[in-house]
Design an enzyme around this catalytic site. Structure first.
Site, mmCIF file in Angstrom:
data_model
loop_
_atom_site.group_PDB
_atom_site.id
_atom_site.type_symbol
_atom_site.label_atom_id
_atom_site.label_comp_id
_atom_site.label_asym_id
_atom_site.label_seq_id
_atom_site.Cartn_x
_atom_site.Cartn_y
_atom_site.Cartn_z
ATOM 1 C CB THR A 108 37.647 37.402 41.544
ATOM 2 O OG1 THR A 108 36.351 37.955 42.488
ATOM 3 C CG2 THR A 108 38.714 37.998 42.578
ATOM 4 C CE LYS A 132 34.875 38.858 45.943
ATOM 5 N NZ LYS A 132 34.631 38.542 44.951
#
Length: 290
Positions: free
Chosen positions: A96, A171
């Site tokens: 991420t 995300k």
């Protein structure tokens, strides 16, 4: 079966490597701390000395590091993934990361004629361990079906959100909303205490309504702090900071919920809770009165 490299063996990367091996793929691994490669090696993985060496053996490369700085380090330079990867390899960033770095990385891959996806993960430590992650993909959708045998080893679903960078954008939105939910749950319990209610009774009732995965996660973690952690407070803080940066880039200057929960996680880090599970904001919310 494919030859797959996993660069980064934290909770997520190690689980991915182990499930790829279980499904018969040939796996090469690399990690900054070599001792973390011991278990995958015992299970049959090849251990590379550098990210470039790991990528040189692979049809598919997954990078699963911690943040922009560690990601840049493993992709770039003479020992990086881009230096070693085969021309026809599929390169996947599953960490991420910030939108800015993902877009830069996608450009670097395009300049070299490489196929690139940003494909961050959701499903937590349990999903990585059991091979039931959800992959949040950005990139060319036409290339995804050919990768299905690899994805099936580690995930229950692949969700495509658009061109490169779209998976990362989703995300960051997802993690921000989950963090807001966790912090809100802590605030609800604080209010219940102040109102003289039985917090155990309140927590059990909240599982019914509003319910949901994150309510269950928050309540279970409140009762028994998870060990090992599902997701650390420091990495939640990192993701929230990236999400705030993404929001600023869209021109949205007023996002009080995101700012508020980022402040809560900043408090957690300042109090030395960074290595704790991100549900640590529950007691932080109660103690600070936020």
């Amino acid at each position: 079966m494919a030859e797959v490299a996993v660069v980064g063996l934290g909770i997520m990367g190690r689980g991915m490597a182990e499930n790829l091996l279980k499904h018969g793929h040939t796996v090469t691994v690399w990690n900054r701390s070599p001792q973390r490669a011991a278990e995958p090696a015992d299970a049959g993985a090849r251990v590379a000395a550098t990210p470039a060496e790991a990528a040189s053996h692979a049809d598919v490369v997954f990078e699963v590091t911690a943040d922009d700085a560690s990601s840049r380090e493993v992709w770039q330079g003479p020992a990086g993934i881009l230096a070693g990867a085969r021309r026809n390899a599929v390169l996947i960033a599953s960490a991420t990361l910030s939108v800015a770095w993902i877009e830069e990385l996608a450009g670097l891959c395009a300049q070299g004629g490489r196929t690139f996806y940003d494909m961050p993960l959701t499903g937590g430590a349990a999903g990585a361990r059991t091979g039931t992650l959800v992959l949040l993909a950005g990139g060319d959708p036409d290339g995804l079906p050919a990768l299905r045998p690899v994805f099936d080893a580690i995930a229950r679903d692949v969700r495509h959100f658009g061109p490169a960078g779209a998976g990362t954008r989703f995300k960051l939105i997802l993690n921000a909303l989950q963090a807001v939910h966790l912090a809100g749950f802590g605030e609800a319990l604080r209010l219940a205490e102040a109102a003289g209610l039985d917090t155990r009774q309140v927590g059990e009732a909240l599982l019914d309504r509003p319910g949901g995965v994150v309510t269950r996660l928050a309540w279970d973690s409140h009762l028994t702090p998870p060990e090992p952690v599902n997701f650390s407070a420091e990495w939640a803080h990192k993701d929230l900071a990236y999400a705030a940066r993404m929001a600023d880039a869209t021109g949205q200057r007023h996002h009080p919920l995101l700012d508020g929960v980022l402040s809560l996680f900043s408090t957690a880090l300042a109090e030395g809770r960074g290595k704790e599970d991100w549900s640590t904001v529950n007691p932080v919310a109660r103690e600070t009165g936020r």
